[in-house]
Design an enzyme around this catalytic site. Structure first.
Site, PDB file in Angstrom:
ATOM      1  N   GLY A  89      52.228  50.675  43.278  1.00 10.54           N
ATOM      2  CA  GLY A  89      51.028  50.002  43.899  1.00 10.54           C
ATOM      3  C   GLY A  89      51.238  48.592  43.603  1.00 10.54           C
ATOM      4  N   GLY A 101      45.698  43.736  41.378  1.00  9.66           N
ATOM      5  CA  GLY A 101      45.107  42.300  41.172  1.00  9.66           C
ATOM      6  C   GLY A 101      46.067  41.207  41.118  1.00  9.66           C
ATOM      7  N   PHE A 102      47.014  41.534  40.188  1.00 10.26           N
ATOM      8  CA  PHE A 102      47.845  40.330  39.826  1.00 10.26           C
ATOM      9  C   PHE A 102      49.511  40.766  39.796  1.00 10.26           C
ATOM     10  CE2 PHE A 102      48.103  42.323  35.760  1.00 10.26           C
ATOM     11  CZ  PHE A 102      46.693  42.562  35.507  1.00 10.26           C
ATOM     12  N   GLY A 103      49.761  41.914  40.424  1.00 16.78           N
ATOM     13  CA  GLY A 103      51.318  42.069  40.282  1.00 16.78           C
ATOM     14  C   GLY A 103      51.475  43.580  40.874  1.00 16.78           C
ATOM     15  N   PRO A 104      52.612  43.928  40.705  1.00 17.83           N
ATOM     16  CA  PRO A 104      53.102  45.286  41.073  1.00 17.83           C
ATOM     17  C   PRO A 104      52.683  46.289  40.038  1.00 17.83           C
ATOM     18  CG  PRO A 104      54.947  44.053  40.585  1.00 17.83           C
ATOM     19  CD  PRO A 104      54.051  43.286  40.514  1.00 17.83           C
ATOM     20  N   LYS A 152      51.005  47.434  34.540  1.00 18.62           N
ATOM     21  CA  LYS A 152      51.050  46.375  35.508  1.00 18.62           C
ATOM     22  C   LYS A 152      51.729  45.253  35.167  1.00 18.62           C
ATOM     23  CE  LYS A 152      46.179  46.849  36.823  1.00 18.62           C
ATOM     24  NZ  LYS A 152      44.783  46.277  36.664  1.00 18.62           N
ATOM     25  N   ASP A 176      33.758  43.820  40.585  1.00 15.90           N
ATOM     26  CA  ASP A 176      34.603  44.000  41.573  1.00 15.90           C
ATOM     27  C   ASP A 176      34.763  45.763  41.563  1.00 15.90           C
ATOM     28  OD1 ASP A 176      36.006  43.711  44.101  1.00 15.90           O
ATOM     29  OD2 ASP A 176      37.958  43.474  42.878  1.00 15.90           O
TER      30      ASP A 176
END
Ligand SMILES: *[C@@H]1O[C@H](CO)[C@@H](O)[C@H](O)[C@H]1NC(C)=O
Ligand SMILES: *[C@@H]1O[C@H](CO)[C@@H](O)[C@H](O)[C@H]1NC(C)=O
Ligand SMILES: *[C@@H]1O[C@H](CO)[C@@H](O)[C@H](O)[C@H]1NC(C)=O
Ligand SMILES: *[C@@H]1O[C@H](CO)[C@@H](O)[C@H](O)[C@H]1NC(C)=O
Ligand SMILES: *[C@@H]1O[C@H](CO)[C@@H](O)[C@H](O)[C@H]1NC(C)=O
Ligand SMILES: *[C@@H]1O[C@H](CO)[C@@H](O)[C@H](O)[C@H]1NC(C)=O
Ligand SMILES: *[C@@H]1O[C@H](CO)[C@@H](O)[C@H](O)[C@H]1NC(C)=O
Length: 816
Positions: free
Chosen positions: A512, A515-518, A533, A630
């Site tokens: 997936g 929010g800040f990368g793969p 992440k 969020d």
């Protein structure tokens, strides 16, 4: 014949010259004949001389204000040893020792100064303009009367402690108006190491009244000197390596004289003498009122002159003696529920208080209020905390250990006090405050203790010792701006270990995009499956979120929060390692027609309850209060047993106590879940998370997305639709048809009802997460919800404006 001459060694003749040449210098002479005769001139405002107080026939050497009525003696040399006739003299020897000598030539008092003066340096005594009698040589003062206060404190004097000599400067009362010898009462300043300054009036060693503590502006509650800009004098506190004291000085140019005297009957009388007026006027007297009697209401009792009875137990406490004598509360109050130092314990804020006696408190000037709370929570014997210094910009931490004594409630200028209470106590107080609308939760108490147990079973940190990067990676930590202590407890992984686990970050292992990368799935050498992440190198915003995530989540442990297992920083690579969630995120199942069939009602209710507990932990039970900001289906991960775990703390914010609201110019969040006050005004608080949670509940029950919801009969969104059904008494129709076989109707109705309470338009109307959890698990009557926010998409122009913004991120006004 009766005249006695002050001997100034070596310079008797010089004296005469001086008297002619200057009014300022050097001690002058002389006698002891008429009461009040001056032996010293030179000071504009003060005189030194022999006098007899009141109706006494005894003679004393003292210093008093010049020409005031009545004569105001501020200092007495021989207070313990009077002269019994008018024969006597004051002498200064060539060692610099001043003494009062009686008729027999014996010194009945002398200064303890001693300096070996050479013939070249001659000791001199001088009464200064501020009333200070000093003995000095050419260069320095070797003794001064201000270091030995009597019963009176004036501008320029210090009350406190000389840390080098250990000398304590305090006031002591006269025995009577006729007798200056040391009486029963004293006024002293509590200011030991790490203690916080306050003033005591004591009778022998018993505290009669406590003034303060000092709040950074003045002694809280009653004086209002500095707060009134027109007032004539100000109080200052000084604390450094050498000394700790307080003093007062004139505020404006008018020459106002002020004196504070402890009377023989134990009152601290502050009097003033204004310019051009030589009469003393009363200004203020301590104790002020009944509640100033020290410890009147006993431990944990609070005194207020505005209430009857005067004494009350602090919230969360009850009378120790069930049948108290109304005039004697000394046994005070005791906790309604004992502390057990469990994780659910917290603090209740009391406002406008006189802070408890700081005798058993410890002060640390460098901690913020938030760190203060953590420090108190971490030490089981800490009973309360406060930020006592109102001028320090929220910094400064006072921690109390042991009973809280001498607390009172003011009508103004009091301070905030945060008192530690048991988890069950907080739960109940919270329920009481929620019950304004008569929420009857009969089972609250039994549930609450169960809940505390549940919360206490926070998963212990059983991370295995992973092969780790060298600790020498500190340089990299610095580069990313992450505080080392945030990461210290977290295992560090080597980059090559992670590369191996993901087949060199192969696209096949990508699961997936966060929010800040793969995000990759990987299998470590020991067989553990993890998610990683990886911060993409180009993402500037990603770096902030990466840091934020680590800082927020590193210390959190809860079964409904995704667990951070470790991290790796290597060159430009920054990777976070989490436990792997077999069922991905809630949105991938809930909004998928076939996969959603696997989510029967018990599973959905379990998800709702788990989310609620996870958010409650963030809001209330973790060491820091955290607002996620969020919450959405995409950030609720599901493990292989469909247990929910909240993830993605990139936008979360830490808060403390009840200050848990803030305003931001940069509104980030996800459309459909974001609360109206946050979307429109940038205001976020725990209640904006509650709103998002409410949306999630309605989505889980209906299986529909709030954003993008459509209905053939109207244009309302999901919230509006749920509200419409609720008003029409057809609430159950909101439930997804696939749940008919598995549902428990009353549970479904309750969930929808709670969901509607959470999405109410006004943040204040929404329940706290604590109430949410209680409402979900209990069977009590629930309050009526009001209309939800964003009811219709059409009539609300603000919503229109927002809906044109990118779906993932709503960012307003840019720079923070
Ligand atoms: C005054 O004091 C001296 C000793 O200081 C004593 O000898 C003398 O008797 C006293 N006189 C009176 C009148 O008390
Ligand atoms: C100081 O003066 C005394 C007499 O006045 C004298 O005897 C002594 O020697 C002097 N001392 C010095 C160090 O000059
Ligand atoms: C106070 O005194 C200073 C200097 O003496 C003078 O400049 C100033 O104007 C005075 N302020 C007032 C309010 O009189
Ligand atoms: C109040 O009660 C305590 C014992 O409970 C006793 O020691 C104290 O003297 C009493 N104080 C007054 C003012 O009666
Ligand atoms: C105040 O707290 C900080 C952080 O915990 C600590 O490093 C410092 O030593 C404390 N200062 C005092 C005076 O206790
Ligand atoms: C709690 O604080 C007290 C007072 O500062 C200290 O003596 C005690 O060691 C602390 N306890 C713990 C467990 O840190
Ligand atoms: C209160 O804070 C101010 C500003 O930091 C500081 O100058 C002052 O010394 C503090 N007072 C006390 C009593 O800590």
């Amino acid at each position: 014949m009766n005249q006695t001459i002050l001997l100034l060694p070596h310079i008797v003749s010089v004296f005469l010259m001086l008297k002619i040449c200057t009014s300022l210098d050097t001690i002058a002479v002389y006698q002891n004949i008429i009461d009040g005769d001056t032996i010293v001139s030179g000071s504009e405002n003060f005189e030194l001389g022999f006098f007899s107080p009141g109706s006494s026939k005894n003679r004393y050497v003292g210093i008093w204000f010049k020409n005031t009525s009545p004569r105001a003696v501020i200092w007495v040399a021989n207070r313990e040893a009077p002269l019994n006739n008018t024969m006597g003299m004051v002498k200064l020897d060539n060692h610099g020792i001043m003494s009062v000598v009686n008729e027999a030539g014996r010194a009945i008092w002398s200064s303890n100064s001693f300096a070996s003066f050479t013939n070249a340096t001659i000791p001199r005594a001088q009464l200064l303009d501020d009333g200070n009698l000093v003995i000095k040589d050419e260069n320095s003062v070797i003794w001064q009367s201000f270091d030995y206060p009597g019963d009176t404190f004036i501008s320029g004097m210090k009350l406190g402690k000389d840390l080098i000599t250990g000398r304590v400067m305090k006031l002591t009362s006269w025995r009577s108006a006729d007798d200056p010898s040391t009486g029963e009462y004293s006024v002293s300043f509590l200011m030991e190491d790490c203690r916080y300054p306050q003033v005591y009036i004591k009778k022998s060693s018993v505290i009669v009244t406590r003034i303060g503590p000092y709040d950074g502006i003045e002694f809280a509650g009653q004086l209002n000197y500095k707060r009134n800009p027109n007032h004539m004098y100000i109080i200052d506190m000084v604390a450094n390596q050498k000394e700790m004291y307080f003093q007062y000085t004139s505020n404006i140019n008018t020459t106002v004289s002020l004196k504070s005297t402890v009377t023989p009957s134990g009152k601290l009388e502050i009097m003033q003498l204004s310019n051009g007026n030589n009469e003393w006027m009363p200004d203020h007297t301590f104790p002020v009122d009944y509640c100033d009697n020290y410890g009147l209401c006993g431990p944990y009792g609070s005194c207020s002159t505005a209430t009857s009875p005067t004494c009350e137990c602090l919230k969360g406490f009850e009378l120790k003696d069930p049948k108290p004598n109304p005039d004697n509360w000394t046994s005070g109050c005791t906790r309604t529920r004992a502390l057990d130092c469990g994780p659910g314990e917290g603090f209740l804020k009391f406002s406008s208080m006189k802070l408890p006696d700081t005798q058993n408190a410890v002060f640390n000037a460098s901690l913020s209020l938030q760190e203060c709370e953590v420090a108190c929570k971490d030490n089981c014997s800490c009973t309360a905390y406060a930020n006592p210094n109102m001028t320090a910009g929220g910094v400064g931490c006072l921690l109390w250990f042991g009973d809280l004594i001498d607390v009172r409630m003011y009508s103004q200028n009091g301070q905030d006090l945060h008192v530690r209470l048991a988890a069950a106590e907080l739960l109940e107080l919270n329920m009481v405050s929620q019950s304004k609308r008569k929420v009857v939760l009969t089972v609250a108490i039994s549930i609450s203790s169960g809940l505390v147990l549940l919360l206490a079973v926070a998963y212990a940190c059983t991370m295995k010792n992973k092969t780790s990067c060298m600790k020498g990676d500190a340089l990299h930590k610095k580069k990313t701006g992450i505080q080392i202590e945030d990461l210290d407890e977290l295992p560090v992984f080597r980059l090559h270990t992670l590369a191996k686990a993901t087949d060199n970050f192969s696209i096949n292992n990508k699961i997936g995009e966060g929010g800040f990368g793969p995000v990759y799935k990987g299998e470590l050498e020991d067989g553990q499956v993890v998610a990683m992440k990886r911060l993409s190198e180009t993402s500037k915003q990603g770096l902030d979120e990466f840091k934020n995530e680590v800082i927020c989540i590193a210390k959190l442990q809860h079964r409904n929060l995704v667990k951070l297992l470790g991290y790796c920083i290597h060159g430009n690579e920054m990777i976070l390692i989490y436990e792997y969630m077999a069922n991905k995120s809630l949105d991938t199942i809930l909004f998928d027609e076939t996969r959603s069939l696997t989510l029967d009602w018990p599973k959905r209710f379990n998800i709702i309850l788990g989310m609620a507990r996870g958010i409650l932990y963030l809001h209330q039970d973790s060491r820091l209060q955290i607002i996620h900001r969020d919450l959405k289906a995409g950030n609720i991960l599901l493990d292989d047993e469909m247990n929910p775990k909240i993830s993605d703390f990139g936008l979360a914010r830490k808060f403390v106590g009840s200050d848990s609201a803030a305003k931001t110019k940069k509104v980030v969040g996800t459309y459909g879940y974001i609360a109206p006050e946050y979307a429109v005004h940038g205001l976020f608080s725990v209640k904006s998370d509650v709103f998002s949670f409410g949306v999630l509940v309605l989505e889980i029950v209906s299986g529909k997305k709030n954003r993008g919801f459509s209905h053939k009969d109207h244009s309302d969104n999901l919230l509006g639709h749920a509200w419409r059904l609720y008003k029409e008494d057809k609430t159950i129709e909101l439930m997804n048809a696939s749940l008919h076989g598995s549902c428990n109707v009353s549970e479904v109705l309750r969930a929808i009802h709670v969901g509607l309470l959470c999405v109410q338009h006004h943040a204040n109307d929404r329940p706290t997460m604590l109430s949410v959890v209680l409402m979900l698990v209990s069977e009590g009557v629930l309050p009526q919800p009001k209309q939800p926010a964003f009811f219709t998409g059409e009539s609300d122009s603000q919503v229109q404006a927002l809906s044109s913004v990118d779906e993932y991120m709503i960012t307003q006004c840019c720079a923070r």
